[in-house]
Scaffold this motif. Sequence first.
Motif, PDB file in Angstrom:
ATOM      1  N   VAL A  27     -56.317  81.182  11.163  1.00 29.27           N
ATOM      2  CA  VAL A  27     -58.036  81.300  11.689  1.00 29.27           C
ATOM      3  C   VAL A  27     -58.128  82.806  12.420  1.00 29.27           C
ATOM      4  N   ARG A  28     -57.244  83.236  13.328  1.00 29.24           N
ATOM      5  CA  ARG A  28     -57.482  84.331  13.942  1.00 29.24           C
ATOM      6  C   ARG A  28     -57.421  85.747  12.845  1.00 29.24           C
ATOM      7  N   GLY A  29     -56.420  85.498  12.119  1.00 31.51           N
ATOM      8  CA  GLY A  29     -56.212  86.464  11.201  1.00 31.51           C
ATOM      9  C   GLY A  29     -57.385  86.516  10.143  1.00 31.51           C
ATOM     10  N   LEU A  30     -57.872  85.270   9.881  1.00 33.75           N
ATOM     11  CA  LEU A  30     -59.065  85.520   8.876  1.00 33.75           C
ATOM     12  C   LEU A  30     -60.306  86.203   9.867  1.00 33.75           C
ATOM     13  N   VAL A  31     -60.480  85.616  11.068  1.00 35.58           N
ATOM     14  CA  VAL A  31     -61.659  86.387  12.071  1.00 35.58           C
ATOM     15  C   VAL A  31     -61.253  87.752  11.895  1.00 35.58           C
ATOM     16  N   TRP A  32     -60.007  88.175  12.187  1.00 41.12           N
ATOM     17  CA  TRP A  32     -59.877  89.773  12.187  1.00 41.12           C
ATOM     18  C   TRP A  32     -60.120  90.504  10.985  1.00 41.12           C
ATOM     19  N   ILE A  33     -60.033  89.999   9.718  1.00 37.31           N
ATOM     20  CA  ILE A  33     -60.126  90.390   8.615  1.00 37.31           C
ATOM     21  C   ILE A  33     -61.313  90.487   8.293  1.00 37.31           C
ATOM     22  N   SER A  34     -62.213  89.479   8.842  1.00 37.28           N
ATOM     23  CA  SER A  34     -63.831  89.403   8.727  1.00 37.28           C
ATOM     24  C   SER A  34     -64.441  90.468   9.571  1.00 37.28           C
ATOM     25  N   PHE A  35     -63.776  91.029  10.760  1.00 40.89           N
ATOM     26  CA  PHE A  35     -64.181  91.849  11.510  1.00 40.89           C
ATOM     27  C   PHE A  35     -64.500  93.092  10.684  1.00 40.89           C
ATOM     28  N   THR A  36     -63.135  93.523   9.911  1.00 40.67           N
ATOM     29  CA  THR A  36     -63.168  94.505   9.008  1.00 40.67           C
ATOM     30  C   THR A  36     -64.203  94.635   8.123  1.00 40.67           C
ATOM     31  N   VAL A  37     -64.541  93.375   7.476  1.00 39.58           N
ATOM     32  CA  VAL A  37     -65.535  93.301   6.411  1.00 39.58           C
ATOM     33  C   VAL A  37     -67.016  93.636   7.197  1.00 39.58           C
ATOM     34  N   SER A  38     -67.306  92.980   8.243  1.00 38.94           N
ATOM     35  CA  SER A  38     -68.538  93.299   9.047  1.00 38.94           C
ATOM     36  C   SER A  38     -68.491  94.787   9.331  1.00 38.94           C
ATOM     37  N   LEU A  39     -67.512  95.637   9.673  1.00 42.46           N
ATOM     38  CA  LEU A  39     -67.748  96.937  10.120  1.00 42.46           C
ATOM     39  C   LEU A  39     -67.975  97.669   8.693  1.00 42.46           C
ATOM     40  N   LEU A  40     -67.291  97.274   7.591  1.00 35.64           N
ATOM     41  CA  LEU A  40     -67.672  98.359   6.570  1.00 35.64           C
ATOM     42  C   LEU A  40     -68.828  97.903   5.519  1.00 35.64           C
ATOM     43  N   VAL A  41     -69.243  96.660   5.863  1.00 32.04           N
ATOM     44  CA  VAL A  41     -70.293  96.250   5.001  1.00 32.04           C
ATOM     45  C   VAL A  41     -71.916  95.832   6.023  1.00 32.04           C
ATOM     46  N   GLN A  42     -72.473  96.718   6.198  1.00 36.12           N
ATOM     47  CA  GLN A  42     -73.538  96.559   7.005  1.00 36.12           C
ATOM     48  C   GLN A  42     -75.041  96.911   6.409  1.00 36.12           C
ATOM     49  N   ARG A  43     -75.495  96.106   5.666  1.00 34.45           N
ATOM     50  CA  ARG A  43     -76.530  96.299   4.394  1.00 34.45           C
ATOM     51  C   ARG A  43     -77.780  96.207   5.178  1.00 34.45           C
ATOM     52  N   SER A  44     -78.131  95.570   6.098  1.00 34.76           N
ATOM     53  CA  SER A  44     -79.391  95.682   6.697  1.00 34.76           C
ATOM     54  C   SER A  44     -79.586  95.734   8.189  1.00 34.76           C
ATOM     55  N   LYS A  45     -80.732  95.745   8.804  1.00 32.35           N
ATOM     56  CA  LYS A  45     -80.771  95.829  10.360  1.00 32.35           C
ATOM     57  C   LYS A  45     -80.295  94.402  10.825  1.00 32.35           C
ATOM     58  N   TRP A  46     -80.796  93.342  10.120  1.00 33.03           N
ATOM     59  CA  TRP A  46     -80.308  92.080  10.682  1.00 33.03           C
ATOM     60  C   TRP A  46     -78.759  91.751  10.758  1.00 33.03           C
ATOM     61  N   ILE A  47     -78.147  92.358   9.810  1.00 36.05           N
ATOM     62  CA  ILE A  47     -76.716  92.182   9.850  1.00 36.05           C
ATOM     63  C   ILE A  47     -76.220  93.166  10.919  1.00 36.05           C
ATOM     64  N   LYS A  48     -76.787  94.201  10.928  1.00 36.46           N
ATOM     65  CA  LYS A  48     -76.268  95.021  12.126  1.00 36.46           C
ATOM     66  C   LYS A  48     -76.427  94.390  13.559  1.00 36.46           C
ATOM     67  N   ILE A  49     -77.756  93.715  13.580  1.00 36.07           N
ATOM     68  CA  ILE A  49     -77.969  93.174  14.963  1.00 36.07           C
ATOM     69  C   ILE A  49     -76.764  91.878  15.240  1.00 36.07           C
ATOM     70  N   LEU A  50     -76.799  91.182  14.346  1.00 31.42           N
ATOM     71  CA  LEU A  50     -75.706  90.046  14.100  1.00 31.42           C
ATOM     72  C   LEU A  50     -74.388  90.503  14.321  1.00 31.42           C
ATOM     73  N   ASN A  51     -73.994  91.415  13.956  1.00 30.63           N
ATOM     74  CA  ASN A  51     -72.534  91.953  14.000  1.00 30.63           C
ATOM     75  C   ASN A  51     -72.386  92.632  15.430  1.00 30.63           C
TER      76      ASN A  51
ATOM     77  N   PHE B 196     -65.039 107.136  12.682  1.00 29.46           N
ATOM     78  CA  PHE B 196     -64.645 106.143  13.653  1.00 29.46           C
ATOM     79  C   PHE B 196     -64.670 104.693  13.277  1.00 29.46           C
ATOM     80  N   THR B 197     -65.542 104.321  12.406  1.00 28.80           N
ATOM     81  CA  THR B 197     -65.594 103.075  11.782  1.00 28.80           C
ATOM     82  C   THR B 197     -64.374 102.715  11.099  1.00 28.80           C
ATOM     83  N   ILE B 198     -63.621 103.738  10.376  1.00 24.88           N
ATOM     84  CA  ILE B 198     -62.643 103.555   9.471  1.00 24.88           C
ATOM     85  C   ILE B 198     -61.541 103.170  10.396  1.00 24.88           C
TER      86      ILE B 198
END
Length: 1472
Positions: A105-129, A65-67
């Motif tokens: 900027v919007r393209g950058l934001v959406w590519i960052s959304f992709t990064v945030s989905l695939l890289v969730q290394r800690s509880k705090w990053i998950k909360i932020l995302n 689902f994340t992918i």
Amino acid sequence: MASLGDSLGRFFCKCDKESGLGSYCIQRTIVDGVNLLFLCVFYLLLVIESRRKHCICGANGRDWFTIVVSICCILTSTAYFNACLWDLIAKNGEFNHLSSLVYFVRGLVWISFTVSLLVQRSKWIKILNSGWWVFCFLLVSALNIEILLREHSIQILDIMPWSVNFLLLCCAFRNVNHLIFQHTPEKTQSEPLLNKNAENGLQTKLGQASFLSKLTFSWINSLLSLGYSKLLALEDIPSLVSEDEANLAYQKFSDAWESLLREGSSSQTSNLVLQAIARVHLKENIFVAICAFLRTVSVVVSPLVLYAFVNHSTNSHEEDLYEGLSIVGCLVLVKVVESFSQRHCFFQSRRSGMRVRSALMVAVYQKQLVLSCLGRKRHSTGEIVNYVAVDAYRMGEFPWWFHSTWSLGLQLFLGIGVLLGVVGIGALPGLIPLLICGFVNVPFAKMLQKCQSQFMISQDERLRTTSEILNNMKIIKLQSWEEKFRNLIESLRNNEFKWLAEAHFKKAYSTLLYWMSPTIISSVIFFGCAIFRSAPLNASTIFTILATLRSMGEPVRMIPEGLSILIQVKVSLDRLNVFLLDDELKNDEIFRTPLQNSDKSVKIQYGNFSWDPEPILPTLREINLEIKWGQKIGVCGPVGAGKSSLLCSILGEIPKVSGTVNVYGSIAYVSQTSWIQSGTIRDNILFGKPMDQTRYKDAIKACALDKDINSFDHGDLTGIGQRGINMSGGQKQRIQLARAVYNNADIYLLDDPFSAVDAHTAACLFKDCVMAALEKKIVILVTHQVEFLSNVDQILVMQGGEITQSGSYEELLTAGMAFEQLVNAHRDAMTVLDPLNNESQGELQKVDIVQIEQCQGSYLTKGNSEGEIYVEGVPGVQLTEKEEKEIGDVGWKPFWDYIHVSQGLLPLCLSLISQSIFTALQAASTYWLALGIQIPKITYGMLIGVYTAISTLSAVFVYLRTFFAAHLGLKASTAFFSGFTNAIFKAPMMFFDSTPAGRILTRASSDLSILDFDIPFTIVFLAVSAIELLTMIGIMAAVTWQVLIVAALTMFAATYVQGYYLASARELVRINGTTKAPIMNYAAETSLGVVTIRAFNMADRFFHSYIKLIDTDASLFFHSNAAMEWIILRVEALQNLTLFAAALLLVLLPKGYVAPGLVGLSLSYALTLTSTQIFVTRWYCNLSNYIVSVERIKQFMHIPSEPPAIVEGRRPPSSWPSKGRIELQALKIRYRPTAPLVLKGITCTFKEGTRVGIVGRTGSGKSTIISALFRLMEPASGTILIDGLDICSIGLKDLRKKLSIIPQEPTLFRGSVRTNLDPLGLYSDAEIWKALEKCQLKATISSLPNLLDSSVSDEGENWSMGQRQLICLGRVLLRRNRILVLDEATASIDSATDAILLGIIRQEFSESTVISVAHRVPTVMDSDMVMVLSYGKLVEYDEPSKLMETNSSFSKLVAEYWSSCNRNSYQNFNNN
């Protein structure tokens, strides 16, 4: 791409022309700014985490689902980068640098959304995302909805990111779910090994389910599939995941509770229970609150989508297809969000409620295990069961009602905002009737709350009385008090019914108000629009107002009910808070330590003890006691001397005023009143200990149980009914004695254990058990049998709460005083044994020696091998059978039973007719609006006036609908309660022997409550929803007939899915109906036996057994709720297809094909189509589940009844029986048609005015003769004649009221001394005092402040056993019948009092026939005739003097009795 660039160019051109915060450009810039802020924080956190050596990666970071969502984000970012590139290439030097930068900027934001989905290394990053994705979705949704409202269209590049934003929102929920529900700190890898679910491998699939499976409730598919293929059984139900189990829920609650107590928060104003619940369950309820908020927003947004849709149909051109499709897309998004958020809000709130309920049920149970004697006085067994059955269950509904109440309040305010946004100032006049309706609802809510509170109070009183009656049904039948107690129950029910009826009819008025409100409010708003001209009164305005008011109707109706429920929750919270804060046993009362090398085992110094917290005089005073290892201590004294209290002081049960108590070693306790658990004989003896066959065999033989066990069909696996109802008093006493012996404790406290057994058995128990099996143990024996005291090491004589004498048997006889009086009383009783003279003394001593040898060897020479003791015997029927339940689909039969029994066909038909007229008028009113606005010359007054008139008229019929439904419910409640109560009171005693009281109580409480409140309105609501559903589809089909094709298919699919679901749901509810009663029974049993449980140090075992019962019940509740959400989600999805098809058809049809008014009409109904289908499904499923209660009650309405109370034409004369002559002719009795004979052809005559003693070993049939005389069981053959009249030919009431009995177990009812002596109110105070004087109670009761009105608590617990027996004696002294039965009536009193009472009986009943079942030989020796029974056969029947002259069984029995008094005792009798 060119068209995409053109559309973007048009947008930015427009953006340049706008200014201020209201411009789309500024608003989009704000959204982009927030995204950039989150982006920077995200990358900053990512850098920080990457520098850490130890970082924990998310466990669910990269599933499919994340992918998929990541791919969507990449595609969106690609689209923005392409747009940026196109802008740069297409316009060359003239391009707008700012627009290109925005795309980048919007393209950058959406590519960052992709990064945030695939890289969730800690509880705090998950909360932020998660926060980032939620904020982004909310901001984008708000912006796009505003665009839709203003422009009635939306661009493709806005729709695509919006959809992906929704997927990101789902990912955020998944993160929250993972953090809240799955993250349990400090879990070790060994923990699953401790989980009981791992043992059977059948655990709910929720724990291993994927996100999509959880989202769609697909994890329950396997259970539903199994239920569709076969009938579900209890073992098919998966167990709960660990975080839902009662043990973990209680541990969390207990930790929070202890923390609050340490903080000193136990002030009167604060409720610690609520605070503890809030601390434990706050996190999981945050997720529920988010779901409730999304559901509320989606419901409020639906009218705005309708507004945009009607405007589109009014103003659109054929080339604006994309705009229409965009609105349909918004509609799809809104309904999907509404569906998923509501389903998970409901499911998770009930799941949280289940955890709260389990925690509180365990907390109440744990509390009663440590409750002090004062606490037990304040909280009876019935009240403790109510805390579990009522208050804890009510708290389980608290999270659902809490979230519903606040979210509905928010929905109401947002609805008002929508009205103001659409209509403007014209909506303000509508707020006035809205406020008026709201304020009018308040007194209605208060009145309903008062009715419900009074109903609950009345119900509690009825259930408490019902429980008491069921537990004492045998004495009620023996005394022929059925009519009196049935009238008592009916009077309590009448009071309860008064509040029930008032609540039902108040609901009818509140329903009228509920349906009148939208009519009045909408009419006023329409007039406001017309007067203020704030909005055109066209199709879009009218149907948006109606749709908004419809969404506001639910809050207006539900909020008062929710507040009422929350008030009830507060009452339950207060009750639970008071109970959980009540006094507990103090650990410093006694010092209990393991056995030491010291020779001392029990030591009390200067001990003062009192049951009363503020004693004038302590119960026990100046107790000094020192007991050494291996000593046998006898405790004796008159009734009420404090003997049992002395044992309680060693147990730590009685509060210590002063002094010290030291106990070294483990304790086993045998109570005076037998406490037996429901279960098997083996379970009761083992009492949680592992099986040691040698020790088990020895315990059974030492307690003379081997013959009894071998006589049972199932051996030691014979089931024991509730409170040991199918065992004789002697058998129960010996079972609990065997339990103590098997326990292998160091100290044995025996509270008068021989009072319920015959003389021979008592002698053998004393020698084989107390003196042999417990030879090396410390035994403190409380007894009235003076003959055993010569064998003990030390005797304590108690009187008035003090140890007046202490010493050996010889020392006390020499000292005289109190002990001498007891011995003299015993000697006087023995003087009736004339054979004790000088000539026959030597001969008798020889007999004694022989009998002693027989007693000691009889249990070793029966030829029974060890295996024979454990044999289960031939297959037979256990007395207490498994609870019956219907199986499979019984169709509509229970429903027609409900209508037939209640004779409710007329009110049902009238209710359905009223509903049909109401629905027709409602449809007509809205249809009028749709057509009226198309008529050019119609005035606003005419348009609104006709609408108001039709709607007001429809409200009258909705009132009639509810009024007739209330009548149906009240008729059914009356009919079922009357039939159920009559059946129970007319049921034979065998029914109560084989049916635990909990089974009957669940039908009298929870099942009857469903009949009272749920079934009548469920039937009507189902009919209402079905009629409205058909009406909606009809109106939609009238506008676009093509929708019928989709509607028919979805209806067919929904019906199939419902059938698939109901196959499992029906059985889940039925099984759940059988899992509630064991919880209540177990709590009640524990409350009654808590002293024994604590004495044996078995509290932990009982605690864990109770937790298993709760988890079993919770698992069924959990899966029932999950299955309900599963079906509703799928039915919603199917009906949404109909809605989407209707909307799509309206978009695709040619311009002008459908009038805007009809578009609004069709869509306003289509928007509520899903919710209406949900109502149909929910009410149908609820009715299918509720109707199980009809099945269960109806089962007990058809119990085979005992013979009639009065047989007209065969009533005996009022003077009967004038003589009291009883003739038994070839009497044979069996307990069940297939059971062996208990009495085997007994023939004898009890002459008038004689005293007949019945003796025999325990289980020989003595009590069965009494039961046959009172016709508790009918003869298999033979007859019983009283004064020549066959007792089976007359009515039971005519028979039983002419007989008197003092039962083996003294039974008192809650009330006063007066009501216990004279329940029917037939005698004056003078007569009652005279009877009390004769039974030696006048002095005791005269010293009480309230005299005859002095209270008697549950089971008479505030009176000693002996005093209870004396009160029972007082009853028969008042009635003075010609036939009196004494069923071991003086077993619990001392010999002196026994002798006095027997003298009173001889004097008062000198002309009566007195039948005495006795274990004391002197009692029988005073009889004119003696009947000796053995294994159901009459062995001897003659005068005692004649039987003593021969080598008869009776003479041997007397010799056995004497063998219990050694030669020294006999010599001491003569010397004194």
